[in-house]
Design a protein around this motif. Structure first.
Motif, PDB file in Angstrom:
ATOM      1  N   MET A   1      17.688  43.268  -9.361  1.00 40.76           N
ATOM      2  CA  MET A   1      16.897  44.269  -8.274  1.00 40.76           C
ATOM      3  C   MET A   1      17.479  45.451  -8.629  1.00 40.76           C
ATOM      4  SD  MET A   1      14.557  42.262  -7.007  1.00 40.76           S
ATOM      5  CE  MET A   1      13.798  43.571  -5.944  1.00 40.76           C
TER       6      MET A   1
ATOM      7  N   ARG B   1       9.388  47.030  -3.215  1.00 44.87           N
ATOM      8  CA  ARG B   1       9.892  45.918  -4.245  1.00 44.87           C
ATOM      9  C   ARG B   1      10.290  44.597  -3.283  1.00 44.87           C
ATOM     10  NH1 ARG B   1      14.134  46.827  -8.394  1.00 44.87           N
ATOM     11  NH2 ARG B   1      12.631  45.142  -9.481  1.00 44.87           N
TER      12      ARG B   1
ATOM     13  N   ALA C   1       8.465  41.449  -5.002  1.00 46.61           N
ATOM     14  CA  ALA C   1       9.004  41.150  -6.185  1.00 46.61           C
ATOM     15  C   ALA C   1      10.221  40.333  -6.185  1.00 46.61           C
ATOM     16  CB  ALA C   1       9.176  42.500  -7.170  1.00 46.61           C
TER      17      ALA C   1
END
Length: 367
Positions: free
Chosen positions: A276, A288, A291
């Motif tokens: 990440m 994010r 994700a």
């Protein structure tokens, strides 16, 4: 790299209180806590001691959250994050020993990983990051932290007032990973017989040679010392290269969600953070989050749904899904709330099946 003048800054309390059962660790922690936060301060207590913390409600106002077995690291971290989210000034962890040697604690986790393999190396490879994540959660918390720890006990023979040899129960090393006392600024050892505390570590120099019962006044002295440092300068955050100003980060609840998923799928925390591009979960941008979840779910699909009872109960505890364990039958009965559809989907993915007669989702260990 540049050297600069050492300056003691204002800080939050990090206090350990050790002692055998019945020595008065909880009461000592509460008295210090009331002195540290002062009138109007908010105190939270994580109770692993069979809901015994409420016995001291006459001392003052504080809120309790009970941690029940299994005593996983994820439960402790979840409790810390929840107390932070709710704005408490001080958190008492009573007791930190269960995260190490209790049911579902680090030692049991290592034993479960080593079962049938002949050595515990692989277990410790996973357990050490878990333990470190708990230590980090305590050290980085914006709250004052007081943690009690049970002491390993030993009986020694001493002379009574009549000169007769009698056994006496004394506390030895705390039941936690060796070196845990290094993480605290103050460590007290409390005697079982008279509830007398001595200081085995003291960065404040307030308790040098101290021998007595802990009180609110001692808590106030600690607070004065903590506040006597220089104000902490908080530099304005600068957006990293390629990141827009005003970047929003995931919420505490989303951090807890990722903590649970990491534990659930057995992901390597360090590798996940590297993937990440951050050092801590709290640094993941809001945009994010999807994700991050997708990456962890992909690991679940890749590894399939095969699990053992230990992994299952650890994952359930991390997600705070109520369950009962039948060790003899090798079964886990989970009972999420009726409207908790996400937990039900998780249970299905893990191989649970709905049992109408028990009104529970049941997982049975493969023979």
């Amino acid at each position: 790299m540049a050297f600069k003048k050492a300056v003691r800054q204002r800080a939050k309390a990090r206090i350990g209180i050790c002692g055998p059962a019945g020595s008065g660790k909880t009461m000592s922690a509460l008295k210090l806590a009331f002195g540290i936060v002062g009138p109007g301060g908010r105190i939270a207590l994580l109770d692993t001691e069979n809901e015994s913390a409420s016995l001291y409600a006459h001392l003052g106002d504080y809120d309790v959250d009970v941690i029940k077995p299994p005593f996983t690291v994820e439960k402790y971290i979840g409790g810390i994050r929840e107390a932070e989210r709710l704005g408490y000034d001080l958190l008492i962890i009573d007791s930190l020993s269960h995260a190490w040697a209790g049911t579902g604690g680090i030692l049991e986790f290592v034993d479960a990983k080593a079962e049938g393999k002949g050595n515990k190396f692989a277990g410790w490879r996973e357990a050490t990051p878990k333990h470190n994540s708990l230590v980090d959660a305590m050290l980085q918390s914006p709250m004052h932290i007081i943690a009690t720890m049970r002491s390993k006990t030993e009986y020694i023979l001493v002379e009574d007032e009549k000169g007769k040899k009698v056994p006496k129960k004394v506390g030895m090393a705390p039941v936690q990973r060796e070196g845990m006392d290094y993480e605290f600024s103050l460590v007290f050892d409390v005697d079982q017989e008279r509830h007398i505390a001595t200081s085995s570590k003291d960065r404040t120099e307030i308790f040098d040679g101290f021998f007595g019962k802990l009180s609110e006044e001692h808590g106030r002295s600690i607070r004065e010392w903590l506040d006597s440092g220089e104000p902490v300068q908080q530099p304005a955050p600068k957006p990293e290269q390629g990141q827009p100003a005003g970047l929003q980060f995931i919420s505490p609840d989303q951090v807890l969600e990722l903590e649970a998923k990491i534990s659930e799928v057995g992901a390597d925390r360090k590798k996940f953070l590297g993937f990440m591009g951050v050092k801590r979960l709290e640094e993941i941008p809001t945009e994010r989050m999807a994700a991050a979840v997708k990456a962890l779910e992909a690991k679940t699909k890749k590894e399939g749904t095969s699990s053992n009872v230990t992994d299952i109960t650890t994952a359930l505890a991390a997600r705070r899904i109520p369950f009962q364990l039948n060790e003899e039958a090798g079964e886990v009965h989970a009972k999420p709330s009726y409207q908790d559809s996400s937990s039900k989907e998780f249970l299905k993915a893990k191989g649970f099946k709905w049992n109408p007669s028990d009104k529970a989702w049941v997982f049975k260990q493969a023979a």
